[in-house]
Each structure stands twice: as structure tokens, then as C-alpha cells.
Scaffold this motif. Structure first.
Motif, PDB file in Angstrom:
ATOM      1  N   ASP A   1      13.326 119.709 106.449  1.00 45.27           N
ATOM      2  CA  ASP A   1      12.848 120.548 107.548  1.00 45.27           C
ATOM      3  C   ASP A   1      11.318 120.574 107.584  1.00 45.27           C
ATOM      4  O   ASP A   1      10.660 120.632 106.530  1.00 45.27           O
ATOM      5  CB  ASP A   1      13.376 121.964 107.378  1.00 45.27           C
TER       6      ASP A   1
ATOM      7  N   SER B   1      21.959 118.437 101.252  1.00 43.38           N
ATOM      8  CA  SER B   1      21.189 118.928 102.402  1.00 43.38           C
ATOM      9  C   SER B   1      21.659 118.247 103.683  1.00 43.38           C
ATOM     10  O   SER B   1      22.181 117.125 103.646  1.00 43.38           O
ATOM     11  CB  SER B   1      19.692 118.653 102.204  1.00 43.38           C
TER      12      SER B   1
ATOM     13  N   TYR C   1      18.857 127.646 104.590  1.00 45.24           N
ATOM     14  CA  TYR C   1      20.276 127.287 104.612  1.00 45.24           C
ATOM     15  C   TYR C   1      20.744 127.134 106.061  1.00 45.24           C
ATOM     16  O   TYR C   1      21.005 128.125 106.742  1.00 45.24           O
ATOM     17  CB  TYR C   1      21.030 128.417 103.904  1.00 45.24           C
ATOM     18  N   SER C   2      20.848 125.904 106.507  1.00 44.48           N
ATOM     19  CA  SER C   2      21.231 125.672 107.905  1.00 44.48           C
ATOM     20  C   SER C   2      22.701 126.001 108.145  1.00 44.48           C
ATOM     21  O   SER C   2      23.571 125.647 107.341  1.00 44.48           O
ATOM     22  CB  SER C   2      20.999 124.213 108.289  1.00 44.48           C
TER      23      SER C   2
ATOM     24  N   ALA D   1      18.006 130.661 101.787  1.00 44.39           N
ATOM     25  CA  ALA D   1      17.390 129.513 101.117  1.00 44.39           C
ATOM     26  C   ALA D   1      17.355 128.305 102.040  1.00 44.39           C
ATOM     27  O   ALA D   1      18.014 127.295 101.781  1.00 44.39           O
ATOM     28  CB  ALA D   1      18.161 129.191  99.828  1.00 44.39           C
TER      29      ALA D   1
ATOM     30  N   TYR E   1      13.258 119.417  96.473  1.00 44.29           N
ATOM     31  CA  TYR E   1      12.233 118.740  97.258  1.00 44.29           C
ATOM     32  C   TYR E   1      10.953 118.497  96.459  1.00 44.29           C
ATOM     33  O   TYR E   1      10.218 117.543  96.726  1.00 44.29           O
ATOM     34  CB  TYR E   1      11.948 119.523  98.551  1.00 44.29           C
TER      35      TYR E   1
ATOM     36  N   ARG F   1      24.811 125.868  96.900  1.00 46.82           N
ATOM     37  CA  ARG F   1      24.902 127.121  97.648  1.00 46.82           C
ATOM     38  C   ARG F   1      26.333 127.581  97.934  1.00 46.82           C
ATOM     39  O   ARG F   1      26.661 128.752  97.692  1.00 46.82           O
ATOM     40  CB  ARG F   1      24.080 126.988  98.948  1.00 46.82           C
TER      41      ARG F   1
END
Ligand code: GLU
Length: 283
Positions: A200, A160, A112-113, A110, A182, A96
Motif C-alpha cells: 500500500d 498480503s 488490514y484490507s 494493522a 515490509y 491475522r
């Protein structure tokens, strides 16, 4: 079977993206994320996940679905792009920051934290969803807490926060296996190659609800972290951040956010948190 279809779709997408790379993109100016947004036939490239049911999924027929897709589509409209002007691009977890830095996409929605580490490299609008790290395990598993993972085989995704948190906090002695997506982890859980998958809860609920997995998996329900989903943009593009924040505020106010939640999380029975306030990170 849906998993096979997802895999086939992902393979087809890879071929497509390789073709696109080979052709050098559409404008070759190293900022191919978007046109002007005037609606004059220009397109906008948006990064999403391709294999996360309920969030970002490229379906076998080529249609895109999921909460991130709906958020991205709403935001694009506010930026001046109709749905047929959107070009979705797969942005896996580890890709990303680079995709934004290269200008491959205008923005990324996406799962995306927002993290301080990532903010060194990209800017974020949002947050637009609060999720929590959790574990997906077989229905008959005796894992009930994070530390139960020590010594166990655990699957997560490279790049991640989920993988990072395992090593730093949750279970440093877990045998962590990292894949690029995933869906690969879920296949390993089903085959028994790993004891658990961590990421998540929003993502895990989407997989668990898939027809071919019904009754096989359960979420541990541990809320191991707070994951504030943001929309990533190229570092320094504050004008786009401001526009996206305004779009997200509007999406919550006009209830399109609630509709996207019901449409995408309803089938998985995912109990999401209330809409976050723009600019407020839950740590
Ligand atoms: N939200 C987490 C992250 O951004 C995990 C999900 C993902 O890999 O996209 O790292």
C-alpha cells in the motif's frame, strides 16, 4: 539508524511474545482478547504491525505510534479501555486471521484490507482508510508501470493482498520474493537485492520518509488497487463489530480522525483519501 532500531525493537518484541506464549497468556480461556471493558483494571489485546512507520510501529523505547495505533486507541476507549489498559500484540500479515480465530487479540488494526476471501474467516468493522497498492523503487529506477515488473525482482509480504495482486494481475512474470514483513523488503531494496517493493502507498510513504532513506526511494504513484482498511474481529462477533463501527463514526465526526491523519501521515507527506463511509467498500 532507524532501521536497525526497528529491527532491534522487532527482535525484542519477538522475545517478549515468546515469553508471553511460554507463560500461557493471562487468563488461559482461549479468548484472551479482552476483559469486560468496565475499566476495572482489565486489559484489551489489540493486534497491530510493529515495523510500519506512520501506521503501526514499536519504537526503540517501546512506545507504539502510527495511524493504526491511534485508531485502535480511540476505538479501545469507546469500548471502555484507557490507553494503559491496552496490550498491543504484533500481528504480521500472514498471521491475522489465525490470531483472531484463536482469540489472541480482541481486534486487529494493522493495514488490514477488507476482502471477500478474508470475510470467510473474520468479520470486519470499517473501512476507516482507503489506500492503494503502489511500488517503491530507487530514485533512479526506470520502472514506471506495473508491467515493467515482469522479469524484475519484486519484494512483498506473505499473506498480503499486495503479493496476491502481483501474481494475479499486475505482473505475473515478476520474480516475486515474499518475506514476513515490509521492513525486510525495504532492506532488500536498499541493498539492490530487489528492484521494487510493492504494497500500500500508505506503508511505502512511511518507509520512504524515514531519515535513513531520504532521497533514495520514490513511490511510482500507480494506484494499482483499492485497499479498504478494516478492523478485523473474530468471525461471528457482531456485537464488537457494531461497537467499533460506532467508534469509527464518532472518530470521524469529532475530527480525531483528521488529527490522527495529520499527526501520522503529515511527516511522510502521504496524500490520503478522505475518510471512508462505514460499510461502503470502494472496489
Ligand atoms: N493492506 C494489504 C493487506 O491487508 C497490504 C498491507 C499488509 O500486508 O498489511 O494485505
Amino acid at each position: 539508524m532507524k532501521l536497525r532500531k526497528v529491527s532491534a525493537a522487532a527482535a525484542a518484541a519477538l522475545v517478549l511474545s515468546l515469553t508471553a506464549t511460554a507463560c500461557g497468556g493471562d487468563d488461559g480461556d482461549n479468548d484472551s482478547g479482552s476483559g469486560s471493558g468496565t475499566g476495572g483494571g482489565e486489559t484489551i489485546k489489540i493486534g497491530i504491525k510493529y515495523d510500519q512507520p506512520g501506521l503501526g510501529l514499536k519504537e526503540p523505547g517501546g512506545k507504539f505510534s502510527g495511524f493504526d495505533v491511534d485508531v485502535a486507541t480511540y476505538v479501545a476507549k469507546e469500548l471502555g479501555y484507557e490507553p494503559d489498559q491496552i496490550e498491543f500484540v504484533e500481528t504480521k500479515s500472514a498471521d491475522r486471521e489465525n490470531a483472531l480465530a484463536r482469540g489472541d487479540v480482541k481486534f486487529i488494526a494493522a493495514t488490514y484490507s477488507i476482502t471477500d476471501e478474508r470475510k470467510q474467516k473474520v468479520d470486519f468493522a470499517g473501512p476507516y482508510l482507503l489506500a492503494h497498492q503502489d511500488l517503491l523503487i530507487k530514485t533512479d529506477s526506470d520502472i514506471t508501470k506495473g508491467t515493467d515488473l515482469n522479469g524484475k525482482k519484486l519484494c512483498s509480504v506473505t499473506g498480503s493482498t499486495s503479493a496476491q495482486n502481483v501474481q494475479k494481475e499486475i505482473a505475473p512474470k515478476a520474480q516475486l520474493q515474499e518475506y514476513s514483513s515490509y521492513s525486510e523488503c525495504i532492506a532488500n531494496l536498499q541493498s539492490g537485492a530487489v528492484d521494487a517493493v510493492t504494497t500500500d502507498d500508505s506503508i511505502l510513504a512511511g518507509f520512504a520518509a524515514q531519515e535513513q532513506y531520504k532521497g533514495q526511494f520514490k513511490l511510482a504513484g500507480l494506484k494499482l488497487s483499492n485497499e479498504n482498511y478494516g478492523i478485523g474481529v473474530k468471525k461471528g462477533d457482531t456485537a464488537t463489530v457494531d461497537k467499533i463501527n460506532a467508534a469509527l463514526e464518532k472518530m470521524v465526526a469529532d475530527k480525531a480522525w483528521d488529527k490522527a491523519v495529520a499527526d501520522n501521515f503529515g511527516p511522510a507527506n502521504y496524500q490520503n483519501e478522505a475518510a471512508p463511509k462505514i460499510g461502503v467498500i470502494v472496489s
